[in-house]
Design a protein around this motif. Structure first.
Motif, PDB file in Angstrom:
ATOM      1  N   LEU A 126       0.793  -1.138   0.128  1.00 33.47           N
ATOM      2  CA  LEU A 126      -0.014  -0.093   0.039  1.00 33.47           C
ATOM      3  C   LEU A 126       0.697   1.160   0.017  1.00 33.47           C
ATOM      4  N   LEU A 127       1.909   0.963   0.362  1.00 33.12           N
ATOM      5  CA  LEU A 127       3.126   2.294   0.471  1.00 33.12           C
ATOM      6  C   LEU A 127       3.790   2.279  -0.827  1.00 33.12           C
ATOM      7  N   ALA A 128       3.619   1.576  -1.739  1.00 28.68           N
ATOM      8  CA  ALA A 128       4.496   1.476  -3.071  1.00 28.68           C
ATOM      9  C   ALA A 128       4.424   2.856  -3.631  1.00 28.68           C
ATOM     10  N   TRP A 129       3.217   3.777  -3.477  1.00 25.81           N
ATOM     11  CA  TRP A 129       3.461   5.138  -3.924  1.00 25.81           C
ATOM     12  C   TRP A 129       4.247   6.151  -3.383  1.00 25.81           C
ATOM     13  N   LEU A 130       4.901   5.731  -2.047  1.00 24.25           N
ATOM     14  CA  LEU A 130       5.924   6.798  -1.580  1.00 24.25           C
ATOM     15  C   LEU A 130       7.248   6.930  -2.443  1.00 24.25           C
ATOM     16  N   PRO A 131       7.787   8.133  -2.384  1.00 25.53           N
ATOM     17  CA  PRO A 131       8.844   8.183  -3.199  1.00 25.53           C
ATOM     18  C   PRO A 131      10.201   7.571  -2.221  1.00 25.53           C
ATOM     19  N   LEU A 132      11.014   7.255  -3.253  1.00 25.62           N
ATOM     20  CA  LEU A 132      12.208   6.940  -2.773  1.00 25.62           C
ATOM     21  C   LEU A 132      11.954   5.384  -2.211  1.00 25.62           C
ATOM     22  N   VAL A 133      11.043   4.855  -1.440  1.00 28.74           N
ATOM     23  CA  VAL A 133      11.045   3.762  -0.780  1.00 28.74           C
ATOM     24  C   VAL A 133       9.940   2.727  -1.510  1.00 28.74           C
ATOM     25  N   GLY A 134       9.273   3.445  -2.392  1.00 29.99           N
ATOM     26  CA  GLY A 134       8.062   2.636  -2.887  1.00 29.99           C
ATOM     27  C   GLY A 134       8.795   1.505  -4.252  1.00 29.99           C
ATOM     28  N   ASP A 135       9.582   2.064  -5.023  1.00 25.28           N
ATOM     29  CA  ASP A 135      10.198   1.145  -6.007  1.00 25.28           C
ATOM     30  C   ASP A 135      10.863   0.097  -5.436  1.00 25.28           C
ATOM     31  N   PRO A 136      11.809   0.355  -4.326  1.00 19.66           N
ATOM     32  CA  PRO A 136      12.541  -0.875  -3.601  1.00 19.66           C
ATOM     33  C   PRO A 136      11.603  -1.824  -2.948  1.00 19.66           C
ATOM     34  N   LEU A 137      10.284  -1.128  -2.482  1.00 23.44           N
ATOM     35  CA  LEU A 137       9.444  -2.259  -1.933  1.00 23.44           C
ATOM     36  C   LEU A 137       8.817  -3.197  -2.833  1.00 23.44           C
ATOM     37  N   CYS A 138       8.376  -2.644  -4.033  1.00 25.79           N
ATOM     38  CA  CYS A 138       8.037  -3.555  -4.956  1.00 25.79           C
ATOM     39  C   CYS A 138       8.988  -4.536  -5.513  1.00 25.79           C
ATOM     40  N   LEU A 139      10.372  -4.228  -5.619  1.00 29.79           N
ATOM     41  CA  LEU A 139      11.558  -5.074  -6.246  1.00 29.79           C
ATOM     42  C   LEU A 139      11.585  -6.036  -4.934  1.00 29.79           C
ATOM     43  N   VAL A 140      11.649  -5.824  -3.478  1.00 32.69           N
ATOM     44  CA  VAL A 140      11.890  -6.887  -2.697  1.00 32.69           C
ATOM     45  C   VAL A 140      10.578  -7.625  -2.439  1.00 32.69           C
ATOM     46  N   ALA A 141       9.378  -7.028  -2.804  1.00 35.74           N
ATOM     47  CA  ALA A 141       8.062  -8.138  -2.669  1.00 35.74           C
ATOM     48  C   ALA A 141       8.272  -9.155  -3.677  1.00 35.74           C
ATOM     49  N   GLY A 142       8.837  -8.618  -5.011  1.00 35.40           N
ATOM     50  CA  GLY A 142       8.936  -9.764  -6.144  1.00 35.40           C
ATOM     51  C   GLY A 142       9.976 -10.756  -5.459  1.00 35.40           C
ATOM     52  N   TRP A 143      11.111 -10.239  -5.002  1.00 33.31           N
ATOM     53  CA  TRP A 143      12.167 -11.106  -4.445  1.00 33.31           C
ATOM     54  C   TRP A 143      11.610 -12.101  -3.446  1.00 33.31           C
ATOM     55  N   LEU A 144      10.754 -11.579  -2.570  1.00 31.97           N
ATOM     56  CA  LEU A 144      10.420 -12.329  -1.537  1.00 31.97           C
ATOM     57  C   LEU A 144       9.058 -13.337  -2.062  1.00 31.97           C
ATOM     58  N   ARG A 145       8.655 -13.112  -3.166  1.00 31.15           N
ATOM     59  CA  ARG A 145       7.786 -13.906  -3.799  1.00 31.15           C
ATOM     60  C   ARG A 145       6.383 -13.695  -3.621  1.00 31.15           C
ATOM     61  N   PHE A 146       5.809 -12.523  -3.088  1.00 34.09           N
ATOM     62  CA  PHE A 146       4.629 -12.218  -2.607  1.00 34.09           C
ATOM     63  C   PHE A 146       3.498 -12.720  -3.525  1.00 34.09           C
ATOM     64  N   ASN A 147       2.666 -13.021  -3.155  1.00 30.78           N
ATOM     65  CA  ASN A 147       1.413 -13.401  -3.793  1.00 30.78           C
ATOM     66  C   ASN A 147       1.194 -12.338  -4.983  1.00 30.78           C
ATOM     67  N   PHE A 148       1.237 -12.547  -6.196  1.00 35.40           N
ATOM     68  CA  PHE A 148       1.108 -11.570  -7.475  1.00 35.40           C
ATOM     69  C   PHE A 148      -0.215 -10.958  -7.239  1.00 35.40           C
ATOM     70  N   LEU A 149      -1.315 -11.586  -7.154  1.00 37.36           N
ATOM     71  CA  LEU A 149      -2.666 -10.741  -7.062  1.00 37.36           C
ATOM     72  C   LEU A 149      -2.895  -9.926  -5.894  1.00 37.36           C
ATOM     73  N   LEU A 150      -2.411 -10.377  -4.798  1.00 44.69           N
ATOM     74  CA  LEU A 150      -2.500  -9.538  -3.580  1.00 44.69           C
ATOM     75  C   LEU A 150      -1.412  -8.231  -3.876  1.00 44.69           C
ATOM     76  N   SER A 151      -0.315  -8.607  -4.309  1.00 44.12           N
ATOM     77  CA  SER A 151       0.436  -7.445  -4.718  1.00 44.12           C
ATOM     78  C   SER A 151      -0.139  -6.487  -5.617  1.00 44.12           C
ATOM     79  N   LEU A 152      -0.750  -6.868  -6.812  1.00 47.62           N
ATOM     80  CA  LEU A 152      -1.249  -6.054  -7.663  1.00 47.62           C
ATOM     81  C   LEU A 152      -2.459  -5.252  -7.054  1.00 47.62           C
TER      82      LEU A 152
END
Length: 141
Positions: A96-122
């Motif tokens: 939900l914080l993926a919109w934040l500047p500076l931290v949002g993009d790395p959050l998405c990258l690490v979420a993929g790295w951690l293999r978060f559920n794709f649909l919930l992530s979406l």
């Protein structure tokens, strides 16, 4: 002669680039386009939101791909471990914080790295980003 892209399409690409690991300014472009009154606020909101979500999903996918080459056990620095632990604690809701500047993009990258559920992530990425752009639309239209 090459004509300029329509404003909503330009906004889509600006938002897409802004939500990858590259810098961008889709919020300022959205505000400017809203003040031009040439396109509906709904169209501009949809273009910005969909572009930004797609960019975050690309970043999520990069993290997913990177995880195949660099397993999580390589996160040996204390700061990396704290970030991993925080993301694992809150799971996809942290996106939900993926919109934040500076931290949002790395959050998405690490979420993929951690293999978060794709649909919930979406869903979480979309909700956070849609609300952010809705706020901008509300302020500038």
């Amino acid at each position: 002669m090459i004509e300029a892209l329509p404003a909503p399409l330009t906004l889509f690409f600006s938002a897409l680039i802004s939500s990858t690991l590259l810098p961008g300014g889709s919020e300022a472009l959205l505000a400017w386009l809203l003040n031009q009154n040439q396109h509906s606020a709904w169209t501009l909101w949809l273009a910005a939101t969909s572009g930004n979500v797609l960019g975050s999903l690309l970043t999520w996918g990069m993290g997913y791909w990177i995880a195949r080459r660099y397993p999580l056990k390589t996160l040996d620095k204390p700061g990396h471990q704290r970030a991993r632990d925080w993301l694992q604690k809150y799971g996809p809701a942290s996106l939900l914080l993926a919109w934040l500047p500076l931290v949002g993009d790395p959050l998405c990258l690490v979420a993929g790295w951690l293999r978060f559920n794709f649909l919930l992530s979406l869903v979480m990425i979309t909700l956070g980003k849609a609300l952010r752009y809705a706020l901008i639309v509300g302020l500038f239209s």
